[in-house]
Design an enzyme around this catalytic site. Structure first.
Site, short mmCIF file in Angstrom:
data_model
loop_
_atom_site.label_atom_id
_atom_site.label_comp_id
_atom_site.label_asym_id
_atom_site.label_seq_id
_atom_site.Cartn_x
_atom_site.Cartn_y
_atom_site.Cartn_z
N HIS A 198 21.46 5.99 -86.41
CA HIS A 198 21.61 5.44 -84.88
C HIS A 198 21.98 6.38 -83.95
CE1 HIS A 198 21.86 0.73 -86.13
NE2 HIS A 198 20.56 1.64 -87.06
N TYR A 238 27.34 -4.82 -79.11
CA TYR A 238 28.60 -5.54 -78.99
C TYR A 238 28.35 -6.44 -77.56
CZ TYR A 238 30.64 -2.14 -82.38
OH TYR A 238 31.01 -1.35 -83.44
N PRO A 278 38.07 -3.98 -87.00
CA PRO A 278 36.68 -3.41 -87.30
C PRO A 278 36.00 -3.05 -86.13
CG PRO A 278 36.76 -5.72 -87.67
CD PRO A 278 38.12 -5.18 -87.47
N LYS A 294 35.95 2.11 -88.08
CA LYS A 294 36.76 3.31 -88.27
C LYS A 294 37.32 3.27 -89.62
CE LYS A 294 35.84 5.58 -84.80
NZ LYS A 294 34.61 6.17 -85.09
N TYR A 317 33.35 7.30 -81.26
CA TYR A 317 32.42 6.41 -82.01
C TYR A 317 31.92 7.15 -83.36
CZ TYR A 317 30.14 2.04 -83.40
OH TYR A 317 29.57 0.98 -84.07
#
Length: 390
Positions: free
Chosen positions: A72, A201, A292, A296, A384
């Site tokens: 991704h 998200y 979460p 990580k 990220y």
């Protein structure tokens, strides 16, 4: 019996540590209370940072991940009823790979088994002894109920938040930093193709939602719920109805399917220092937990054991003690960076029960700034996809 390192816990951290040590000629024994079938099917995290992906390739564990994993190059922040894409590739030149933790575990078990590694499943009554001495011991009962004792040079506690390792450290030695959040995640695994190519998200007035995936045929979805919510109160139909509401956006259609799993997970941040006591070294969830939201947890565990394997190799093969003495500090800089990023993502995307209209506008302002400012988007992206290990 004797070995150089006893590893408690056969999750990604313990298994990878055993693999890395073997590559350096260090013997280890891995002890796990669950069955092999259980640990290979246990659903956990699914996002691998780029440094994690590169490490797995480097140590010969990348073949199936590269074949079946889902690269991704970005994520979507969904708010105000629309998607705002954070383009990892454009902003950082790096990406993530969606590949379930249980798949990493399967690859590790297969590699260790093929190499003759000593993995012992379904052990009970694990206890750590003489950790302050030069000859620590680990006692346990094997799968047949026979009491065994392993003498070793070091013990690696990779047995998670509720394992025996951290509890074997005397009271007063550890400093604990902890925060509990006023919500939990209701997660489902659905047998249906993902409804979007990337993770979404979502900030919504009903609460946070996340669209993720585990494979081209299996979708992972989450809903923010109160921390005391009962899974029995959430029928499959209620879950899908709420996901449709929170994930609604122009041009988006959520695909439903049979639920393979559903559960509720509390949200917390947790760190203990130091990560070493005598000959015991903590790694992964035994030493730290992150919400979460930042993806990580497994990546931090892998970073820990990368440091630990190098430190133990320097000590056991070369007699150098500086790396094991500095093990915890080497890990904690990354751990606290991940804690901040996970807290920031959690605070920006969740609806807090005591939040007023002012807080709501602050969160929307942060989301809009992150989605439109190249500097803010780059900060999210580089955290990220994973900062370099060293």
């Amino acid at each position: 019996m004797r070995t150089q390192v006893v590893i408690v816990g056969a999750g990604p951290a313990g298994l990878l540590l055993s693999h890395l040590l073997a590559m350096s000629g260090i013997d280890s024994v891995v002890l796990e209370t669950r069955s092999r079938e259980y640990v290979e099917r246990r659903i956990r995290a699914g996002v691998l940072e780029q440094p994690t992906v590169e490490l797995l390739r480097e140590v010969g564990l990348g073949e199936r991940m590269d074949r079946e994993g889902l690269p991704h190059e970005g994520i979507s922040l969904r708010f105000d009823g629309a998607d705002h894409r954070i383009d990892f590739a454009a902003l950082t030149g790096r990406s993530i790979t969606v590949y379930g933790q249980q798949e990493v575990v399967k690859d590790l078990i297969a590699a260790r088994t093929a190499a003759g590694g000593d993995l012992r499943f379904e052990v009970t009554d694990v206890a750590l002894h003489d950790l302050d001495s030069d000859a620590p011991r680990v006692t346990f009962r094997d799968a047949d109920g026979v009491r065994q004792e392993l003498r070793c040079d070091a013990v690696a506690g990779c047995d998670g938040f509720r394992g025996v390792s951290r509890g074997s450290i005397p009271a007063g030695v550890l400093t604990t930093y902890e925060r509990s959040y006023p919500f939990a995640w209701l997660g489902i695994l659905a047998e249906t193709p993902p409804s979007h190519d990337e993770l979404i998200y979502c900030y919504h007035e009903h609460g946070f939602a996340l669209h993720s995936m585990r494979s081209p045929q299996v979708t992972r979805l989450y809903l923010q719920v109160p921390p005391d919510e009962r899974i029995e109160d959430w029928s499959d139909a209620r879950i899908w109805d709420e996901l449709h509401v929170r994930l609604a956006a122009d041009g988006f259609a959520l695909t439903e399917g049979p639920l393979l799993e559903k559960s509720i997970t509390p949200m917390r941040s947790f760190v203990v220092e130091p990560m070493r006591h005598g000959r015991l070294f903590l790694a992964g969830d035994a030493a730290h937990i992150v919400p979460p939201t930042g993806a990580k947890g497994m990546n931090l565990a892998i970073a820990d054991v990368r440091h630990l394997s190098r430190a133990l190799t320097a000590w056991l093969r070369e007699g150098r003690t500086e790396p094991i003495d500095g093990y915890g500090q080497a890990c904690l800089r990354r751990i606290w960076r991940a804690q901040h990023f996970s807290w920031w993502m959690t605070s920006m995307l969740h609806r807090f029960p005591d939040a007023d209209a002012f807080q709501h506008q602050i969160q929307l302002s942060q989301l809009r700034y992150t989605a439109t400012s190249p500097a803010a988007a780059t900060s999210l992206a580089e955290n990220y996809v994973g900062l370099p290990f060293d």
